[in-house]
Design a protein around this motif. Structure first.
Motif, PDB file in Angstrom:
ATOM      1  N   LYS A 187       0.801  -1.043   0.036  1.00  0.00           N
ATOM      2  CA  LYS A 187      -0.015   0.056   0.102  1.00  0.00           C
ATOM      3  C   LYS A 187       0.868   1.360  -0.081  1.00  0.00           C
ATOM      4  N   VAL A 188       1.788   1.503   0.879  1.00  0.00           N
ATOM      5  CA  VAL A 188       2.521   2.481   0.956  1.00  0.00           C
ATOM      6  C   VAL A 188       3.394   2.680  -0.129  1.00  0.00           C
ATOM      7  N   HIS A 189       3.929   1.813  -0.925  1.00  0.00           N
ATOM      8  CA  HIS A 189       4.615   1.868  -2.036  1.00  0.00           C
ATOM      9  C   HIS A 189       3.858   2.127  -3.336  1.00  0.00           C
ATOM     10  N   GLU A 190       2.470   1.792  -3.410  1.00  0.00           N
ATOM     11  CA  GLU A 190       1.750   2.039  -4.231  1.00  0.00           C
ATOM     12  C   GLU A 190       1.330   3.670  -4.446  1.00  0.00           C
ATOM     13  N   ALA A 191       1.245   3.951  -3.032  1.00  0.00           N
ATOM     14  CA  ALA A 191       0.930   5.454  -2.760  1.00  0.00           C
ATOM     15  C   ALA A 191       2.236   6.639  -3.163  1.00  0.00           C
ATOM     16  N   MET A 192       3.281   5.938  -2.943  1.00  0.00           N
ATOM     17  CA  MET A 192       4.654   6.471  -3.327  1.00  0.00           C
ATOM     18  C   MET A 192       4.742   6.917  -4.840  1.00  0.00           C
ATOM     19  N   ARG A 193       4.282   5.459  -5.402  1.00  0.00           N
ATOM     20  CA  ARG A 193       4.704   5.339  -6.863  1.00  0.00           C
ATOM     21  C   ARG A 193       3.583   6.286  -7.688  1.00  0.00           C
ATOM     22  N   TYR A 194       2.537   6.240  -6.983  1.00  0.00           N
ATOM     23  CA  TYR A 194       1.193   6.973  -7.739  1.00  0.00           C
ATOM     24  C   TYR A 194       1.467   8.535  -7.963  1.00  0.00           C
ATOM     25  N   SER A 195       2.249   9.242  -7.130  1.00  0.00           N
ATOM     26  CA  SER A 195       2.374  10.486  -7.047  1.00  0.00           C
ATOM     27  C   SER A 195       3.868  10.759  -7.649  1.00  0.00           C
ATOM     28  N   LEU A 196       4.790   9.877  -7.486  1.00  0.00           N
ATOM     29  CA  LEU A 196       6.213  10.323  -7.939  1.00  0.00           C
ATOM     30  C   LEU A 196       6.415   9.903  -9.310  1.00  0.00           C
ATOM     31  N   LEU A 197       5.528   9.071  -9.782  1.00  0.00           N
ATOM     32  CA  LEU A 197       5.664   8.710 -11.598  1.00  0.00           C
ATOM     33  C   LEU A 197       4.783   9.687 -12.192  1.00  0.00           C
ATOM     34  N   ALA A 198       4.010  10.564 -11.563  1.00  0.00           N
ATOM     35  CA  ALA A 198       2.829  11.176 -12.349  1.00  0.00           C
ATOM     36  C   ALA A 198       3.318  12.335 -12.909  1.00  0.00           C
ATOM     37  N   GLY A 199       4.245  13.210 -12.169  1.00  0.00           N
ATOM     38  CA  GLY A 199       4.711  14.564 -12.380  1.00  0.00           C
ATOM     39  C   GLY A 199       5.573  14.804 -13.580  1.00  0.00           C
ATOM     40  N   GLY A 200       5.804  16.157 -13.650  1.00  0.00           N
ATOM     41  CA  GLY A 200       6.983  16.819 -14.387  1.00  0.00           C
ATOM     42  C   GLY A 200       8.130  16.458 -13.619  1.00  0.00           C
ATOM     43  N   LYS A 201       9.368  16.559 -14.256  1.00  0.00           N
ATOM     44  CA  LYS A 201      10.543  16.173 -13.519  1.00  0.00           C
ATOM     45  C   LYS A 201      11.574  17.328 -13.289  1.00  0.00           C
ATOM     46  N   GLN A 202      12.048  17.189 -12.199  1.00  0.00           N
ATOM     47  CA  GLN A 202      13.315  17.891 -12.061  1.00  0.00           C
ATOM     48  C   GLN A 202      14.213  17.654 -12.754  1.00  0.00           C
ATOM     49  N   LEU A 203      15.370  18.727 -13.069  1.00  0.00           N
ATOM     50  CA  LEU A 203      16.769  18.321 -13.999  1.00  0.00           C
ATOM     51  C   LEU A 203      17.950  18.478 -13.113  1.00  0.00           C
ATOM     52  N   VAL A 204      18.947  17.720 -13.289  1.00  0.00           N
ATOM     53  CA  VAL A 204      20.173  18.052 -12.683  1.00  0.00           C
ATOM     54  C   VAL A 204      21.136  17.912 -13.825  1.00  0.00           C
ATOM     55  N   GLU A 205      22.014  19.010 -13.937  1.00  0.00           N
ATOM     56  CA  GLU A 205      23.144  18.816 -14.950  1.00  0.00           C
ATOM     57  C   GLU A 205      24.245  17.972 -14.395  1.00  0.00           C
ATOM     58  N   GLY A 206      24.807  17.302 -15.311  1.00  0.00           N
ATOM     59  CA  GLY A 206      26.186  16.537 -14.950  1.00  0.00           C
ATOM     60  C   GLY A 206      25.802  15.303 -15.484  1.00  0.00           C
ATOM     61  N   ASP A 207      27.065  14.444 -15.370  1.00  0.00           N
ATOM     62  CA  ASP A 207      27.168  13.011 -15.663  1.00  0.00           C
ATOM     63  C   ASP A 207      26.224  12.193 -15.184  1.00  0.00           C
ATOM     64  N   GLU A 208      25.600  11.371 -15.791  1.00  0.00           N
ATOM     65  CA  GLU A 208      24.373  10.461 -15.460  1.00  0.00           C
ATOM     66  C   GLU A 208      24.567   9.840 -14.013  1.00  0.00           C
ATOM     67  N   SER A 209      26.038   9.038 -13.782  1.00  0.00           N
ATOM     68  CA  SER A 209      25.946   8.144 -12.712  1.00  0.00           C
ATOM     69  C   SER A 209      26.141   9.116 -11.523  1.00  0.00           C
ATOM     70  N   SER A 210      26.709  10.485 -11.611  1.00  0.00           N
ATOM     71  CA  SER A 210      26.920  11.095 -10.427  1.00  0.00           C
ATOM     72  C   SER A 210      25.731  12.044 -10.329  1.00  0.00           C
ATOM     73  N   ALA A 211      24.883  12.352 -11.255  1.00  0.00           N
ATOM     74  CA  ALA A 211      23.684  13.495 -11.216  1.00  0.00           C
ATOM     75  C   ALA A 211      22.392  12.709 -11.012  1.00  0.00           C
ATOM     76  N   MET A 212      22.318  11.578 -11.444  1.00  0.00           N
ATOM     77  CA  MET A 212      21.045  10.978 -11.612  1.00  0.00           C
ATOM     78  C   MET A 212      20.311  10.754  -9.864  1.00  0.00           C
ATOM     79  N   PRO A 213      21.146  10.317  -8.907  1.00  0.00           N
ATOM     80  CA  PRO A 213      20.556  10.103  -7.623  1.00  0.00           C
ATOM     81  C   PRO A 213      20.032  11.461  -7.120  1.00  0.00           C
ATOM     82  N   ILE A 214      20.649  12.637  -7.336  1.00  0.00           N
ATOM     83  CA  ILE A 214      20.425  13.782  -7.037  1.00  0.00           C
ATOM     84  C   ILE A 214      18.975  14.134  -7.743  1.00  0.00           C
TER      85      ILE A 214
END
Lengths: 287, 287
Positions: B34-61
């Motif tokens: 239930k809690v993971h469904e709720a997290m994914r429901y809102s997390l995967l719905a939205g527009g996305k923030q972007l961070v500049e930089g190499d993928e392996s270093s910037a993606m987690p941020i």
């Protein structure tokens, strides 16, 4: 040589005071006043988590654990969760500051926990601090505290099995204690095997804490406990004595102490002493 | 040479898809469901923030910023806060999963943001990762997002001054954007002066975003915007055009772009190009 038990209690009281002072400094009363008032109201009220280790390296983690624990209490007390008006005899956060501020104060404390460890831990290698932050996170998130609370809420009014009861307590009570002990071991530069042993130890005493709590509720008077005795029975709460009988619950407590102490056999005395005392302290507490 | 603007939009779309894939992996559907469904429901719905930089270093941020942003939306939408039933045309998290789960899903996302950066950032020196975590924390906590939300709630139904309006927007909108750009600079090994310049740039475009949003609301039709136009007027919301007039608001927007771009003059073209485009993109958007 392990310290005699009365010295251990004094030692814990002293440590708890140090943590409280550090928390007071970590969350000064600043703008916006309302949210900081709400954060301080609950943060400085409670009993304190302890982390073993040198003060400059362990104190930020001890503060972070306290911030996280406080956040979980503030959010759990909300009307849509456990709907509690009182905690430790004081009105709960949302009663004093309103639900909106209580939610935001919790969010701010949870955030500050991680920020504080990242920004204020000195004399520890940065990769160990990152490991400790990841450990803290896993103790709180959707596989830690939050998992325990969601299963607890879902189980309300249902028959809870012993496995479910254990799941709830492992996540709601034992995870933070585990994080506290494991973070101490990480910051102290423990190797993977040591850390796993310390983790097993912490899981045992985390559960032990809850088993003893349940036993005291049905075997002690309100005067002896300093709080209302027998309230688990009144609220028909799932407890160890209820699910397995009082004798089996006491047997389980004894087994858990033994298991916990067994894990400590691999450490030298100086390092194991505080953990050894903590296990006995939890097992033998009378209120 | 800066990329032509249409390529920049394509580039942003591609980056946003990458972030969405990474988020999908970072929050798998696991127990408790239930809690993971709720997290994914809102997390995967939205527009996305972007961070500049190499993928392996910037993606987690980038993922962490998205988790934090989602948490703030879930909590802000709650009945005791803004009481919104719909977000981007979908029922809000608490409408679908209940208030208790929505609060816990937010807590879990906020926690995971820090855990994810600590555990999943590779190819960056650990002390820089700690700096980035502290930066993230200060953007969210009681001097960041939470501060903006608490002042916003307190100002409801009152006359808001231009200074208060700016305080709210700087904290609710600009802080995360600032953290995104500053974390990119930290991970890229920028020196203190560079990081301060990038921070100033981010503050300008964070405010710019809101000023442009307010202007569009009163100058465009619902068809042009793809959402209800004029709703700030209807809800009597404090906006820049309302407090300073439409012409002064447009003048402010022009000044903010100029200020933002001025900060970029000290960086070489390759590094400044995406930030230069972002400023122009925000200034010139029509919906």
């Amino acid at each position: 040589m392990p310290l005699p038990i009365f010295q251990f209690e004094e030692y814990m009281t002293m440590k708890a005071k140090q943590v409280n002072r550090a928390l007071d400094e970590a969350v000064p009363l600043q703008l916006p006043v309302k949210v900081h008032e709400a954060m301080r109201y609950s943060l400085l009220a409670g009993g304190k988590q302890l982390v073993e280790g040198d003060e400059s390296s362990a104190m930020p983690i001890a503060c972070a654990l306290e911030m996280i624990h406080t956040m979980s209490l503030i959010h759990d007390d909300l009307p849509c969760m456990d709907n509690d008006d009182l905690r430790r005899g004081k009105p709960t956060n949302h009663i004093v500051f309103g639900e909106d501020t209580a939610i935001l104060a919790g969010d701010a404390l949870l955030t500050l926990a991680f920020e504080h460890v990242a920004a204020k831990t000195f004399n520890v290698s940065p990769d160990l601090v990152l490991q400790a932050i990841a450990e803290l996170g896993s103790a709180v998130g959707s596989k830690g505290l939050v998992a325990g609370q969601i299963v607890d809420i879902d189980s309300e009014g249902k028959n809870v099995s012993l496995a479910e009861l254990e799941y709830i307590h492992v996540h709601k009570t034992a995870k933070l204690l585990e994080a506290s002990v494991v973070c101490g071991a990480i910051m102290g530069g423990g190797n993977m095997i040591d850390i796993e042993r310390v983790r097993n130890y912490a899981r045992c005493i985390g559960l032990l804490f809850q088993v003893v709590d349940d036993i005291l509720d049905v075997t002690k008077s309100s005067t002896e406990l300093g709080k209302t005795a027998g309230k688990d029975l009144v609220s028909d709460k799932a407890t160890y004595p209820k699910l397995m009988g009082i004798d089996n619950a006491k047997k389980l407590a004894t087994e858990l102490v033994a298991q916990a102490i067994e894990e400590l056999a691999y450490f030298d005395d100086a390092r194991a002493a505080p953990l050894y005392h903590l296990a006995n302290y939890i097992a033998s507490r009378q209120n």
